[in-house]
Write an enzyme that holds these catalytic residues in place. Structure first.
Site, PDB file in Angstrom:
ATOM      1  N   ILE A   1      -3.976  12.173   8.686  1.00  0.00           N
ATOM      2  CA  ILE A   1      -4.585  11.581   7.487  1.00  0.00           C
ATOM      3  C   ILE A   1      -5.274  10.252   7.806  1.00  0.00           C
ATOM      4  O   ILE A   1      -4.850   9.189   7.345  1.00  0.00           O
ATOM      5  CB  ILE A   1      -3.518  11.405   6.374  1.00  0.00           C
ATOM      6  CG1 ILE A   1      -2.221  10.780   6.950  1.00  0.00           C
ATOM      7  CG2 ILE A   1      -3.224  12.725   5.686  1.00  0.00           C
ATOM      8  CD1 ILE A   1      -1.202  10.389   5.868  1.00  0.00           C
TER       9      ILE A   1
ATOM     10  N   HIS B   1       9.113   7.606   0.213  1.00  0.00           N
ATOM     11  CA  HIS B   1       8.242   6.832   1.117  1.00  0.00           C
ATOM     12  C   HIS B   1       8.974   6.302   2.356  1.00  0.00           C
ATOM     13  O   HIS B   1       8.441   6.334   3.465  1.00  0.00           O
ATOM     14  CB  HIS B   1       7.625   5.669   0.332  1.00  0.00           C
ATOM     15  CG  HIS B   1       6.320   5.175   0.863  1.00  0.00           C
ATOM     16  ND1 HIS B   1       5.330   4.661   0.055  1.00  0.00           N
ATOM     17  CD2 HIS B   1       5.830   5.116   2.119  1.00  0.00           C
ATOM     18  CE1 HIS B   1       4.293   4.306   0.802  1.00  0.00           C
ATOM     19  NE2 HIS B   1       4.574   4.567   2.055  1.00  0.00           N
TER      20      HIS B   1
ATOM     21  N   ASP C   1      -4.071  11.435   0.555  1.00  0.00           N
ATOM     22  CA  ASP C   1      -2.723  10.884   0.693  1.00  0.00           C
ATOM     23  C   ASP C   1      -2.676   9.480   0.079  1.00  0.00           C
ATOM     24  O   ASP C   1      -3.261   8.541   0.608  1.00  0.00           O
ATOM     25  CB  ASP C   1      -2.339  10.790   2.180  1.00  0.00           C
ATOM     26  CG  ASP C   1      -0.919  10.270   2.362  1.00  0.00           C
ATOM     27  OD1 ASP C   1       0.012  11.086   2.293  1.00  0.00           O
ATOM     28  OD2 ASP C   1      -0.749   9.047   2.531  1.00  0.00           O
TER      29      ASP C   1
ATOM     30  N   LEU D   1      -4.735   6.804  14.106  1.00  0.00           N
ATOM     31  CA  LEU D   1      -5.558   6.108  15.105  1.00  0.00           C
ATOM     32  C   LEU D   1      -4.861   4.824  15.558  1.00  0.00           C
ATOM     33  O   LEU D   1      -5.473   3.957  16.183  1.00  0.00           O
ATOM     34  CB  LEU D   1      -6.932   5.765  14.510  1.00  0.00           C
ATOM     35  CG  LEU D   1      -7.692   6.945  13.889  1.00  0.00           C
ATOM     36  CD1 LEU D   1      -8.954   6.461  13.169  1.00  0.00           C
ATOM     37  CD2 LEU D   1      -8.060   7.976  14.962  1.00  0.00           C
TER      38      LEU D   1
ATOM     39  N   SER E   1     -10.514   5.430   6.233  1.00  0.00           N
ATOM     40  CA  SER E   1     -11.645   4.528   6.422  1.00  0.00           C
ATOM     41  C   SER E   1     -12.307   4.343   5.063  1.00  0.00           C
ATOM     42  O   SER E   1     -12.159   5.196   4.187  1.00  0.00           O
ATOM     43  CB  SER E   1     -12.649   5.115   7.427  1.00  0.00           C
ATOM     44  OG  SER E   1     -13.773   4.264   7.501  1.00  0.00           O
ATOM     45  N   VAL E   2     -13.047   3.265   4.889  1.00  0.00           N
ATOM     46  CA  VAL E   2     -13.845   3.131   3.663  1.00  0.00           C
ATOM     47  C   VAL E   2     -15.338   3.239   3.981  1.00  0.00           C
ATOM     48  O   VAL E   2     -16.161   3.201   3.083  1.00  0.00           O
ATOM     49  CB  VAL E   2     -13.579   1.786   2.933  1.00  0.00           C
ATOM     50  CG1 VAL E   2     -12.186   1.785   2.321  1.00  0.00           C
ATOM     51  CG2 VAL E   2     -13.768   0.601   3.856  1.00  0.00           C
TER      52      VAL E   2
ATOM     53  N   ARG F   1     -17.830   6.682   9.011  1.00  0.00           N
ATOM     54  CA  ARG F   1     -16.535   6.968   9.668  1.00  0.00           C
ATOM     55  C   ARG F   1     -15.777   8.066   8.935  1.00  0.00           C
ATOM     56  O   ARG F   1     -15.102   8.889   9.563  1.00  0.00           O
ATOM     57  CB  ARG F   1     -15.692   5.701   9.730  1.00  0.00           C
ATOM     58  CG  ARG F   1     -16.203   4.711  10.758  1.00  0.00           C
ATOM     59  CD  ARG F   1     -15.368   3.462  10.721  1.00  0.00           C
ATOM     60  NE  ARG F   1     -15.741   2.554  11.799  1.00  0.00           N
ATOM     61  CZ  ARG F   1     -15.208   1.344  11.950  1.00  0.00           C
ATOM     62  NH1 ARG F   1     -14.297   0.912  11.087  1.00  0.00           N
ATOM     63  NH2 ARG F   1     -15.576   0.574  12.951  1.00  0.00           N
TER      64      ARG F   1
ATOM     65  N   TYR G   1       0.669   1.962  -3.104  1.00  0.00           N
ATOM     66  CA  TYR G   1      -0.704   1.560  -2.765  1.00  0.00           C
ATOM     67  C   TYR G   1      -1.448   1.047  -4.002  1.00  0.00           C
ATOM     68  O   TYR G   1      -2.558   0.534  -3.879  1.00  0.00           O
ATOM     69  CB  TYR G   1      -1.502   2.713  -2.145  1.00  0.00           C
ATOM     70  CG  TYR G   1      -0.899   3.347  -0.906  1.00  0.00           C
ATOM     71  CD1 TYR G   1       0.147   2.741  -0.214  1.00  0.00           C
ATOM     72  CD2 TYR G   1      -1.393   4.559  -0.409  1.00  0.00           C
ATOM     73  CE1 TYR G   1       0.698   3.339   0.914  1.00  0.00           C
ATOM     74  CE2 TYR G   1      -0.847   5.151   0.716  1.00  0.00           C
ATOM     75  CZ  TYR G   1       0.198   4.546   1.368  1.00  0.00           C
ATOM     76  OH  TYR G   1       0.744   5.136   2.478  1.00  0.00           O
TER      77      TYR G   1
ATOM     78  N   LYS H   1       3.854   9.194  -3.251  1.00  0.00           N
ATOM     79  CA  LYS H   1       5.178   8.854  -2.699  1.00  0.00           C
ATOM     80  C   LYS H   1       5.964   7.973  -3.654  1.00  0.00           C
ATOM     81  O   LYS H   1       5.392   7.159  -4.381  1.00  0.00           O
ATOM     82  CB  LYS H   1       5.013   8.117  -1.355  1.00  0.00           C
ATOM     83  CG  LYS H   1       4.002   8.775  -0.426  1.00  0.00           C
ATOM     84  CD  LYS H   1       3.943   8.136   0.947  1.00  0.00           C
ATOM     85  CE  LYS H   1       2.750   8.657   1.734  1.00  0.00           C
ATOM     86  NZ  LYS H   1       1.471   7.968   1.472  1.00  0.00           N
TER      87      LYS H   1
END
Ligand code: NAD
Length: 278
Positions: free
Chosen positions: A229, A109, A46, A191, A232-233, A237, A51, A76
């Site tokens: 969706i 968006h 996503d 989260l 994390s980088v 995780r 972004y 989007k």
């Protein structure tokens, strides 16, 4: 490797129920993060024009060697590009940045109601859908009045409404409203941007099941039927967030987590959110 189930959208297109979100991942970091996600088994990414990282997502998809039709890509339309002709032009930019012929899901968006161009934008998305440039079209951050206008003035029912949704901010009425019209609910910031991980209820359930708080919350979403969706980088995780298919919550446990609603919105209010760059 985890097998992620699919949700069937209202036009019969299938989307992996759990995907990888790349909001706030820097352009030079996104390729590596997306490669980690694809290695871990994610097949749904996503992103968004806003972004500024579509190109890195596209590179990761190509580098992976995974057949294009096995990866579901969402992007989007940003607020500043709303309008019929400008949406068509923005779509071409996204397609070029991603380096793909067909985008799996294209979303408006935000409704950006002050500008009142979301119906014109929707008509552009309908044209892209009719031409086969996108496999499904939908919206994000749309509230009931915005959905009502799309349903009244458009030809196609949105396949998805991607909204902020996590235990402390569930938008229960909007979720019901969307689902009742055949619009799949996709949970962003699932989260609560990490905030919901500190809940005592979530932590206790994590101990009971021998999993992490993030896995408990993701499991709650999946059992309620949301598309989800997480972002994390961190490699561990990214892996942890997809390892959620070998345990389940009881109905009582799901209800317990649903009891955590507290109105904690972490993103903008769609009725007034009007940053053009998003
Ligand atoms: P999220 O709820 O996925 O939380 C992400 C944060 O939680 C991370 O930065 C990290 O700090 C933490 N985290 C993630 N996994 C963890 C784990 N296993 N253990 C501990 N901490 C963990 O928030 P998000 O990034 O805002 O949302 C996810 C995706 O949703 C975005 O990347 C984007 O794709 C989408 N999104 C869409 C919109 C929209 O307007 N449509 C808005 C926000 C986000």
């Amino acid at each position: 490797m985890s097998t992620v189930p699919s949700i069937v959208l209202n036009n019969a297109v299938k989307v992996p129920q759990l995907g990888f979100g790349v909001y706030q991942i820097e352009p030079d970091e996104v390729r590596g993060a997306t490669e980690l996600a694809l290695d871990a088994g994610y097949r749904h990414i996503d992103t968004a024009a806003a972004y500024a990282n579509e190109a890195g997502v596209g590179q990761a998809v190509r580098n992976s060697g995974i057949p294009r039709d096995e990866i579901f890509i969402t992007t989007k339309l940003r607020n500043a590009d709303q309008g019929y002709e400008s949406a068509l032009a923005a779509f071409e930019d996204s397609r070029r940045e991603l380096g793909v012929d067909v985008i799996d899901l294209y979303l408006i968006h935000w409704p950006y109601p002050r500008h009142n161009r979301f119906v014109d934008s929707w008509k552009a998305l309908e044209k892209l859908y009719a031409e086969g440039a996108v496999r499904a079209i939908g919206v994000s951050n749309f509230l009931e009045p915005h959905l009502d206008r799309i349903l009244a003035e458009g030809e196609i029912v949105p396949a998805v409404n991607q909204i902020e949704l996590h235990p402390s901010f569930q938008q229960a009425d909007l979720t019901r409203y969307s689902a009742a019209r055949g619009i799949a609910v996709e949970a962003y910031s699932p989260l609560g941007q990490g905030e919901d991980l500190n809940s005592a209820v979530v932590r206790r359930l994590a101990e009971t099941h021998g999993v992490t708080p993030a896995q408990i919350i993701l499991r709650w979403h999946l059992q309620l039927g949301h598309i989800v969706i997480p972002k994390s980088v961190a490699a561990e995780r990214i892996q942890e967030n997809i390892d959620v298919f070998d345990f389940s919550l009881s109905e009582q446990e799901v209800v317990l987590i649903s009891g955590l609603e507290s109105g904690l919105r972490t993103s903008g209010d769609p009725a007034t959110f009007d940053f053009p760059q998003i």
